[in-house]
Design an enzyme around this catalytic site. Sequence first.
Site, PDB file in Angstrom:
ATOM      1  CE  LYS A  96      -3.831  -2.258   0.427  1.00 33.39           C
ATOM      2  NZ  LYS A  96      -4.364  -2.584  -0.887  1.00 33.39           N
ATOM      3  CB  THR A 125       8.585  -4.396   2.215  1.00 35.78           C
ATOM      4  OG1 THR A 125       7.730  -5.169   3.036  1.00 35.78           O
ATOM      5  CG2 THR A 125       8.373  -4.755   0.754  1.00 35.78           C
ATOM      6  CE  LYS A 146      10.375  -4.342   6.760  1.00 33.14           C
ATOM      7  NZ  LYS A 146       9.395  -4.170   7.835  1.00 33.14           N
ATOM      8  N   GLY A 154      11.950 -10.081  12.825  1.00 34.27           N
ATOM      9  CA  GLY A 154      12.418  -8.739  12.517  1.00 34.27           C
ATOM     10  C   GLY A 154      11.497  -7.663  13.049  1.00 34.27           C
ATOM     11  CB  ALA A 155       7.820  -7.232  13.010  1.00 27.51           C
ATOM     12  N   GLY A 188      -2.680  -3.584  12.371  1.00 23.83           N
ATOM     13  CA  GLY A 188      -1.442  -2.831  12.161  1.00 23.83           C
ATOM     14  C   GLY A 188      -1.483  -1.806  11.041  1.00 23.83           C
TER      15      GLY A 188
HETATM   16  P1  NDP Z   1       9.487 -12.954  10.783  1.00 20.77           P
HETATM   17  O1  NDP Z   1       9.342 -14.039   9.779  1.00 20.77           O
HETATM   18  O2  NDP Z   1      10.818 -12.302  10.971  1.00 20.77           O
HETATM   19  O3  NDP Z   1       9.054 -13.525  12.241  1.00 20.77           O
HETATM   20  C1  NDP Z   1       7.892 -14.289  12.352  1.00 20.77           C
HETATM   21  C2  NDP Z   1       7.623 -14.624  13.836  1.00 20.77           C
HETATM   22  O4  NDP Z   1       6.432 -15.424  13.880  1.00 20.77           O
HETATM   23  C3  NDP Z   1       8.729 -15.437  14.517  1.00 20.77           C
HETATM   24  O5  NDP Z   1       8.871 -15.017  15.853  1.00 20.77           O
HETATM   25  C4  NDP Z   1       8.162 -16.859  14.457  1.00 20.77           C
HETATM   26  O6  NDP Z   1       8.594 -17.691  15.518  1.00 20.77           O
HETATM   27  C5  NDP Z   1       6.688 -16.610  14.606  1.00 20.77           C
HETATM   28  N1  NDP Z   1       5.948 -17.746  14.052  1.00 20.77           N
HETATM   29  C6  NDP Z   1       5.806 -18.074  12.745  1.00 20.77           C
HETATM   30  N2  NDP Z   1       5.081 -19.222  12.627  1.00 20.77           N
HETATM   31  C7  NDP Z   1       4.793 -19.623  13.900  1.00 20.77           C
HETATM   32  C8  NDP Z   1       4.084 -20.729  14.433  1.00 20.77           C
HETATM   33  N3  NDP Z   1       3.531 -21.665  13.651  1.00 20.77           N
HETATM   34  N4  NDP Z   1       3.963 -20.836  15.784  1.00 20.77           N
HETATM   35  C9  NDP Z   1       4.512 -19.892  16.595  1.00 20.77           C
HETATM   36  N5  NDP Z   1       5.211 -18.818  16.146  1.00 20.77           N
HETATM   37  C10 NDP Z   1       5.350 -18.684  14.810  1.00 20.77           C
HETATM   38  O7  NDP Z   1       8.371 -11.884  10.425  1.00 20.77           O
HETATM   39  P2  NDP Z   1       8.366 -10.315  10.768  1.00 20.77           P
HETATM   40  O8  NDP Z   1       8.852 -10.165  12.160  1.00 20.77           O
HETATM   41  O9  NDP Z   1       9.048  -9.554   9.709  1.00 20.77           O
HETATM   42  O10 NDP Z   1       6.798  -9.944  10.649  1.00 20.77           O
HETATM   43  C11 NDP Z   1       5.856 -10.385  11.617  1.00 20.77           C
HETATM   44  C12 NDP Z   1       4.494  -9.782  11.330  1.00 20.77           C
HETATM   45  O11 NDP Z   1       4.520  -8.366  11.469  1.00 20.77           O
HETATM   46  C13 NDP Z   1       3.973 -10.051   9.914  1.00 20.77           C
HETATM   47  O12 NDP Z   1       2.600 -10.379  10.000  1.00 20.77           O
HETATM   48  C14 NDP Z   1       4.154  -8.727   9.196  1.00 20.77           C
HETATM   49  O13 NDP Z   1       3.192  -8.557   8.173  1.00 20.77           O
HETATM   50  C15 NDP Z   1       3.892  -7.756  10.339  1.00 20.77           C
HETATM   51  N6  NDP Z   1       4.508  -6.423  10.124  1.00 20.77           N
HETATM   52  C16 NDP Z   1       3.663  -5.336  10.050  1.00 20.77           C
HETATM   53  C17 NDP Z   1       4.156  -4.081   9.843  1.00 20.77           C
HETATM   54  C18 NDP Z   1       3.217  -2.919   9.772  1.00 20.77           C
HETATM   55  O14 NDP Z   1       3.634  -1.808   9.375  1.00 20.77           O
HETATM   56  N7  NDP Z   1       1.956  -3.088  10.139  1.00 20.77           N
HETATM   57  C19 NDP Z   1       5.604  -3.816   9.708  1.00 20.77           C
HETATM   58  C20 NDP Z   1       6.412  -5.016   9.837  1.00 20.77           C
HETATM   59  C21 NDP Z   1       5.860  -6.265  10.017  1.00 20.77           C
HETATM   60  P3  NDP Z   1      10.021 -18.479  15.444  1.00 20.77           P
HETATM   61  O15 NDP Z   1      11.050 -17.442  15.780  1.00 20.77           O
HETATM   62  O16 NDP Z   1       9.889 -19.537  16.457  1.00 20.77           O
HETATM   63  O17 NDP Z   1      10.149 -18.988  14.033  1.00 20.77           O
END
Ligand code: NDP
Length: 279
Positions: A22, A68, A72, A136-137, A245
């Site tokens: 967006k 994005t 990042k 990362g978030a 978000g």
């Molecule tokens: P990452 O892939 O870096 O991290 C994902 C996280 O989710 C990890 O901690 C992971 O755990 C956890 N996870 C994934 N699958 C599972 C599962 N089955 N069970 C438990 N935990 C799980 O993603 P990001 O940090 O980059 O993004 C996270 C969210 O934030 C996304 O939805 C993204 O769209 C949103 N976001 C929104 C923004 C906004 O402006 N609104 C900006 C940035 C991000 P593990 O470490 O154990 O794998």
Amino acid sequence: MQPSTTGIDRYAVIGNPVSHSKSPQIHAAFAAATGQSLEYTAILAPLEEFPQTVAAFRQHGGRGLNITLPFKQPAVDLCDQLSERARRAGAVNTISFNNNDLYGENTDGVGLLRDLLDNLECKIDDRAVLILGAGGAARGIIDPLFDAQPGQICIANRSLDKARLIADAFKDRGHIKVSGYPALAGQSFDLVINATSLSLSNELPPLPAGVFKPGALAYDMMYANRPTCFMDWAMQAGASRAVDGLGMLVEQAAEAFYLWRGVRPETLPVQAMIRQQLG
Ligand code: NDP
């Protein structure tokens, strides 16, 4: 990549995939509202060609980029200079081309805090904050979150090691408690931030009952055209409010716009416009 034929300043968001972004609509709205003349597009970079794609954009008159997924973290190595915030986050979501240098900033955390504090009037000082996820978030929000002086920060994650790494990286800012999901039983929080990617697949983090204090806010970093499954669950589990978000997205964009143009756009009308477009 075509050079600008209009001579106006060029900006873009770069990712893979990127067609869902967006950011072009948000920045076009900021530019129109503030009278800034600029062009903002979306660029799909091949996974192995992120540095080349950035270099080509710069050669063709680019002034700045939003970064994005999944670039990042790679963007950190590409920058000549990093803000302290981007360095600590280990992630760059905004690049500014300053003379010969690439300056990397991370505006995600500031965006979230502005949405929480200004738009949602959520109190954070002395409150207990739970962050779900350690990707990362999550890492990007820790520094500005400490600035808001919460009473407690706890990170719960499936992989405890990743949560421990974050706690360690920020230990000079304060204590972060690290927890698995089952060990949260019996604890409650004023603010619960879902920074996992689970809502994308309509799944819930395995939280025990009773995690919300009276009056608690549930914040899902994901946004959609309807409440996310986490928001629905949170309201049933005792949260007073549940939000997505979209506000964070618009606020992080406003911070990038300010970095590039020195003008701070109004955000709430743009948030309302994007919400309407989501349907
Ligand atoms: P990452 O892939 O870096 O991290 C994902 C996280 O989710 C990890 O901690 C992971 O755990 C956890 N996870 C994934 N699958 C599972 C599962 N089955 N069970 C438990 N935990 C799980 O993603 P990001 O940090 O980059 O993004 C996270 C969210 O934030 C996304 O939805 C993204 O769209 C949103 N976001 C929104 C923004 C906004 O402006 N609104 C900006 C940035 C991000 P593990 O470490 O154990 O794998």
